[in-house]
Design a protein around this motif. Structure first.
Motif, PDB file in Angstrom:
ATOM      1  N   LEU A 220       0.692  -1.338  -0.373  1.00  0.00           N
ATOM      2  CA  LEU A 220       0.292   0.168   0.016  1.00  0.00           C
ATOM      3  C   LEU A 220       0.584   1.080  -0.348  1.00  0.00           C
ATOM      4  CD1 LEU A 220      -2.463  -0.679   2.655  1.00  0.00           C
ATOM      5  CD2 LEU A 220      -2.904  -1.192   0.240  1.00  0.00           C
ATOM      6  N   LEU A 221       2.686   1.037  -0.396  1.00  0.00           N
ATOM      7  CA  LEU A 221       3.036   2.339   0.173  1.00  0.00           C
ATOM      8  C   LEU A 221       2.678   2.858  -1.550  1.00  0.00           C
ATOM      9  CD1 LEU A 221       5.431   3.713   1.898  1.00  0.00           C
ATOM     10  CD2 LEU A 221       6.806   2.763   0.343  1.00  0.00           C
ATOM     11  N   VAL A 222       3.337   4.531  -0.940  1.00  0.00           N
ATOM     12  CA  VAL A 222       2.474   5.522  -1.946  1.00  0.00           C
ATOM     13  C   VAL A 222       4.149   6.570  -2.090  1.00  0.00           C
ATOM     14  CG1 VAL A 222       1.097   7.677  -2.834  1.00  0.00           C
ATOM     15  CG2 VAL A 222       0.631   5.899  -1.928  1.00  0.00           C
ATOM     16  N   LYS A 223       3.683   6.905  -0.665  1.00  0.00           N
ATOM     17  CA  LYS A 223       5.186   7.703  -0.700  1.00  0.00           C
ATOM     18  C   LYS A 223       5.975   8.223   0.325  1.00  0.00           C
ATOM     19  CE  LYS A 223       6.317  12.184  -3.521  1.00  0.00           C
ATOM     20  NZ  LYS A 223       7.329  11.732  -4.017  1.00  0.00           N
ATOM     21  N   HIS A 224       7.064   8.753   0.532  1.00  0.00           N
ATOM     22  CA  HIS A 224       7.355   9.561   1.683  1.00  0.00           C
ATOM     23  C   HIS A 224       7.066  11.085   1.913  1.00  0.00           C
ATOM     24  CE1 HIS A 224       8.327   6.362   4.093  1.00  0.00           C
ATOM     25  NE2 HIS A 224       8.789   5.455   2.835  1.00  0.00           N
ATOM     26  N   PHE A 225       7.123  12.155   2.699  1.00  0.00           N
ATOM     27  CA  PHE A 225       6.758  13.026   2.243  1.00  0.00           C
ATOM     28  C   PHE A 225       7.409  13.806   3.965  1.00  0.00           C
ATOM     29  CE2 PHE A 225       3.065  11.432   0.274  1.00  0.00           C
ATOM     30  CZ  PHE A 225       3.152  12.640  -0.043  1.00  0.00           C
ATOM     31  N   ALA A 226       7.315  15.197   3.673  1.00  0.00           N
ATOM     32  CA  ALA A 226       8.315  15.574   4.551  1.00  0.00           C
ATOM     33  C   ALA A 226       7.359  17.259   5.422  1.00  0.00           C
ATOM     34  CB  ALA A 226      10.071  15.797   4.473  1.00  0.00           C
ATOM     35  N   PHE A 227       7.605  17.763   6.249  1.00  0.00           N
ATOM     36  CA  PHE A 227       6.908  18.519   6.441  1.00  0.00           C
ATOM     37  C   PHE A 227       7.743  19.710   6.280  1.00  0.00           C
ATOM     38  CE2 PHE A 227       5.103  15.761   9.984  1.00  0.00           C
ATOM     39  CZ  PHE A 227       4.161  16.376  10.023  1.00  0.00           C
ATOM     40  N   ARG A 228       6.781  20.793   6.064  1.00  0.00           N
ATOM     41  CA  ARG A 228       7.743  22.257   5.725  1.00  0.00           C
ATOM     42  C   ARG A 228       8.755  22.755   6.306  1.00  0.00           C
ATOM     43  NH1 ARG A 228       6.982  24.013   0.839  1.00  0.00           N
ATOM     44  NH2 ARG A 228       5.822  23.096   0.266  1.00  0.00           N
ATOM     45  N   ASP A 229       8.199  23.072   7.654  1.00  0.00           N
ATOM     46  CA  ASP A 229       9.147  22.848   8.628  1.00  0.00           C
ATOM     47  C   ASP A 229       9.056  22.028  10.663  1.00  0.00           C
ATOM     48  OD1 ASP A 229       6.710  25.055   9.918  1.00  0.00           O
ATOM     49  OD2 ASP A 229       6.921  26.064   7.882  1.00  0.00           O
ATOM     50  N   GLY A 280      -0.260  23.401   1.913  1.00  0.00           N
ATOM     51  CA  GLY A 280       0.642  23.960   2.371  1.00  0.00           C
ATOM     52  C   GLY A 280       1.884  23.873   4.257  1.00  0.00           C
ATOM     53  N   ALA A 281       1.608  22.885   4.296  1.00  0.00           N
ATOM     54  CA  ALA A 281       2.898  22.017   5.599  1.00  0.00           C
ATOM     55  C   ALA A 281       3.350  21.417   4.883  1.00  0.00           C
ATOM     56  CB  ALA A 281       1.803  21.944   6.453  1.00  0.00           C
ATOM     57  N   MET A 282       3.252  20.701   3.856  1.00  0.00           N
ATOM     58  CA  MET A 282       4.562  19.531   3.819  1.00  0.00           C
ATOM     59  C   MET A 282       5.137  19.300   1.799  1.00  0.00           C
ATOM     60  SD  MET A 282       1.759  16.411   4.594  1.00  0.00           S
ATOM     61  CE  MET A 282       1.190  16.726   6.350  1.00  0.00           C
ATOM     62  N   ARG A 283       6.616  19.169   2.039  1.00  0.00           N
ATOM     63  CA  ARG A 283       6.727  18.587   0.846  1.00  0.00           C
ATOM     64  C   ARG A 283       7.029  17.228   0.319  1.00  0.00           C
ATOM     65  NH1 ARG A 283      11.844  19.683   1.467  1.00  0.00           N
ATOM     66  NH2 ARG A 283      11.750  19.420   4.549  1.00  0.00           N
ATOM     67  N   ALA A 284       7.299  17.105  -1.305  1.00  0.00           N
ATOM     68  CA  ALA A 284       6.696  16.008  -1.847  1.00  0.00           C
ATOM     69  C   ALA A 284       8.116  15.724  -1.716  1.00  0.00           C
ATOM     70  CB  ALA A 284       6.199  16.232  -2.751  1.00  0.00           C
ATOM     71  N   THR A 285       9.030  15.497   0.000  1.00  0.00           N
ATOM     72  CA  THR A 285      10.284  15.433  -0.523  1.00  0.00           C
ATOM     73  C   THR A 285      10.860  14.419   0.779  1.00  0.00           C
ATOM     74  OG1 THR A 285      10.813  16.693   1.245  1.00  0.00           O
ATOM     75  CG2 THR A 285      12.183  17.606  -1.181  1.00  0.00           C
ATOM     76  N   GLU A 286      11.153  13.228   0.560  1.00  0.00           N
ATOM     77  CA  GLU A 286      11.994  11.758   1.350  1.00  0.00           C
ATOM     78  C   GLU A 286      11.658  12.636   3.074  1.00  0.00           C
ATOM     79  OE1 GLU A 286      12.490   8.788   1.340  1.00  0.00           O
ATOM     80  OE2 GLU A 286      11.569   8.761  -0.742  1.00  0.00           O
ATOM     81  N   GLY A 287      10.506  12.361   3.920  1.00  0.00           N
ATOM     82  CA  GLY A 287      10.507  13.043   5.081  1.00  0.00           C
ATOM     83  C   GLY A 287      10.239  12.517   6.325  1.00  0.00           C
ATOM     84  N   GLU A 288       9.713  12.117   7.469  1.00  0.00           N
ATOM     85  CA  GLU A 288       9.042  11.488   8.568  1.00  0.00           C
ATOM     86  C   GLU A 288       7.380  11.316   7.927  1.00  0.00           C
ATOM     87  OE1 GLU A 288       9.168  14.733   7.945  1.00  0.00           O
ATOM     88  OE2 GLU A 288       9.735  15.601  10.174  1.00  0.00           O
ATOM     89  N   ILE A 289       6.683  11.656   7.103  1.00  0.00           N
ATOM     90  CA  ILE A 289       5.576  11.391   6.911  1.00  0.00           C
ATOM     91  C   ILE A 289       5.236   9.677   5.354  1.00  0.00           C
ATOM     92  CG2 ILE A 289       3.164  11.933   5.793  1.00  0.00           C
ATOM     93  CD1 ILE A 289       3.854  14.832   5.950  1.00  0.00           C
ATOM     94  N   THR A 290       5.049   8.873   5.372  1.00  0.00           N
ATOM     95  CA  THR A 290       4.757   8.104   5.194  1.00  0.00           C
ATOM     96  C   THR A 290       3.140   7.741   4.705  1.00  0.00           C
ATOM     97  OG1 THR A 290       5.855   6.885   5.866  1.00  0.00           O
ATOM     98  CG2 THR A 290       5.152   5.507   4.505  1.00  0.00           C
ATOM     99  N   MET A 291       3.296   7.800   3.706  1.00  0.00           N
ATOM    100  CA  MET A 291       1.079   7.734   2.655  1.00  0.00           C
ATOM    101  C   MET A 291       0.926   6.132   2.443  1.00  0.00           C
ATOM    102  SD  MET A 291      -0.523   9.625  -0.154  1.00  0.00           S
ATOM    103  CE  MET A 291      -0.859  11.185   0.820  1.00  0.00           C
ATOM    104  N   TYR A 292       0.685   5.605   2.993  1.00  0.00           N
ATOM    105  CA  TYR A 292      -0.814   4.617   2.158  1.00  0.00           C
ATOM    106  C   TYR A 292      -1.933   4.572   1.537  1.00  0.00           C
ATOM    107  CZ  TYR A 292       2.969   2.689   5.421  1.00  0.00           C
ATOM    108  OH  TYR A 292       3.785   2.984   5.866  1.00  0.00           O
ATOM    109  N   GLN A 293      -2.038   3.785   0.650  1.00  0.00           N
ATOM    110  CA  GLN A 293      -2.838   3.027  -0.498  1.00  0.00           C
ATOM    111  C   GLN A 293      -4.579   3.635   0.642  1.00  0.00           C
ATOM    112  OE1 GLN A 293      -3.877   4.459  -3.741  1.00  0.00           O
ATOM    113  NE2 GLN A 293      -6.291   4.459  -3.381  1.00  0.00           N
ATOM    114  N   LYS A 294      -5.304   4.348   0.552  1.00  0.00           N
ATOM    115  CA  LYS A 294      -6.772   3.301   1.537  1.00  0.00           C
ATOM    116  C   LYS A 294      -7.244   2.395   0.976  1.00  0.00           C
ATOM    117  CE  LYS A 294     -10.304   6.150   2.625  1.00  0.00           C
ATOM    118  NZ  LYS A 294     -11.119   6.162   2.614  1.00  0.00           N
ATOM    119  N   PHE A 295      -7.753   0.872   1.892  1.00  0.00           N
ATOM    120  CA  PHE A 295      -8.125  -0.034   1.061  1.00  0.00           C
ATOM    121  C   PHE A 295      -9.709  -0.084   1.547  1.00  0.00           C
ATOM    122  CE2 PHE A 295      -6.151  -0.908   4.762  1.00  0.00           C
ATOM    123  CZ  PHE A 295      -6.425  -2.119   5.088  1.00  0.00           C
ATOM    124  N   TRP A 296     -10.406   0.565   2.270  1.00  0.00           N
ATOM    125  CA  TRP A 296     -12.101   0.468   2.704  1.00  0.00           C
ATOM    126  C   TRP A 296     -12.184   1.463   2.402  1.00  0.00           C
ATOM    127  CZ3 TRP A 296      -7.523   2.798   5.116  1.00  0.00           C
ATOM    128  CH2 TRP A 296      -7.522   3.998   6.252  1.00  0.00           C
TER     129      TRP A 296
END
Length: 334
Positions: A220-229, A280-296
């Motif tokens: 389900l892994l989509v992408k990793h993101f980072a907080f803007r600050d 406006g709070a996140m950047r599309a670069t490798e960081g501490e946020i992990t996005m997964y695809q919903k399955f429900w």
């Protein structure tokens, strides 16, 4: 590996650790009066009634503790938990709870006292897990996990028609039939003339959580993101997520009861990941946020999935938070 084989292999592994000096240890596989006990192991003249599990980990340790606490017979005698493998992350939990254990690869912690005096203590750890320990059965593959997840969310779901279940799970009718047939064969489902009933929900939940992390979640892994600050990270709960996106794991648990301050950030989505940039709070670069695809189906984060996410890391703070959710929001599984 059957329960008898697990006991035999665990005893053999302990003896091998002692080499030529030997260890006075025997076992008796005579059926016990209490069905949760699978035999007795005698170590240096002391009898230990045995519980047997395939694996002991952060996911099922709570159920095992509850099972022991709920059995008066086990409060009066030393107990030995025997498993194919005991994950190192639960050693301290078992030690604190006073639960002795041994596994088939040679890890063990056994403490016996009498009248508050230490009689003997045995310990050896550091042996690795056996190969293919986490092999998933067909019903715990991707499609089967989606069906079981739907069944666990509401006891009435198991009684719905195959087409109603299909509409919620997006799997084939054949998959639904196969899953329900297998669950019935394993005695998780009871079929009467009038309806189907879900049984032994706590054990099924444990199996689902374990296989969710091994089989489904990685896909389900989509992408990793980072907080803007750092301010955005500190005020994550103030971020308004776009429709179709919701917090998971520790963040979702915090939103439920405020008990656990998030250190890990997970997000589930059924829309394009680019929508997250609208905050406006996140950047599309490798960081501490992990996005997964919903399955429900649905716009809210299921409590069962929050519980599962918390158990994924196996650390004590997350296990404690998961147990709180189990006791409060998922009390029907106790």
């Amino acid at each position: 590996m059957g329960e008898i084989h697990i006991i035999e292999q665990a005893v053999s592994a302990m003896k091998q650790q002692w080499g030529e000096s030997g260890l006075n240890i025997t076992y008796d596989l005579t059926p016990q009066s209490n069905p949760i006990l699978k035999g007795r192991v005698n170590i240096i003249g002391i009898d230990f009634p045995c519980l047997v599990e395939n694996e002991v980990n952060s996911i099922n340790i709570g159920r095992i503790q509850d099972m022991i606490k709920g059995c008066a017979e086990l409060q009066k005698t030393p107990i030995l938990l025997i498993a194919r493998y005991v994950q190192p992350g639960v050693y301290n939990i078992l030690r604190t709870a006073g639960i002795n254990f041994v596994d088939t690869v040679g890890n063990y912690q056994i403490l016996y006292t009498k009248d508050k005096k230490l009689i003997f203590q045995l310990s050896h750890t550091g042996e690795k897990a056996p190969i293919a320990l986490n092999k998933a059965y067909p019903i715990f593959q991707e499609a089967g996990l989606k069906v079981i997840f739907y069944l666990l969310q509401d006891v009435d779901n198991v009684g719905k028609t195959f087409r109603e279940i299909k509409e919620q799970c997006d799997v084939s009718l054949g998959t639904i039939k196969n899953v329900l047939d297998e669950l019935e064969a394993r005695k998780f489902v009871l079929t009467t003339k009038r309806k189907r009933i879900l049984k032994d929900k706590r054990r099924l939940l444990d199996l689902w959580v374990e296989n969710y992390h091994h089989v489904l979640k990685p896909k389900l892994l989509v992408k990793h993101f980072a907080f803007r600050d750092e301010q955005s990270k500190a005020q994550w709960d103030k971020i308004v997520l776009p429709e179709g996106i919701c917090w998971g794991g520790e963040c979702a648990a915090y939103q439920v009861n405020g008990y656990l301050t998030p250190q890990k950030f997970e997000i589930y989505t059924d829309v394009a990941w680019g929508n997250l940039m609208k905050t406006g709070a996140m950047r599309a670069t490798e960081g501490e946020i992990t996005m997964y695809q919903k399955f429900w189906k649905g716009s809210t984060m299921p409590i069962i999935l929050i519980y599962a996410d918390l158990l994924g890391d196996g650390n004590s703070r997350s296990i404690e938070a998961a147990n709180k959710i189990l006791n409060d929001e998922l009390s029907n599984f106790k």
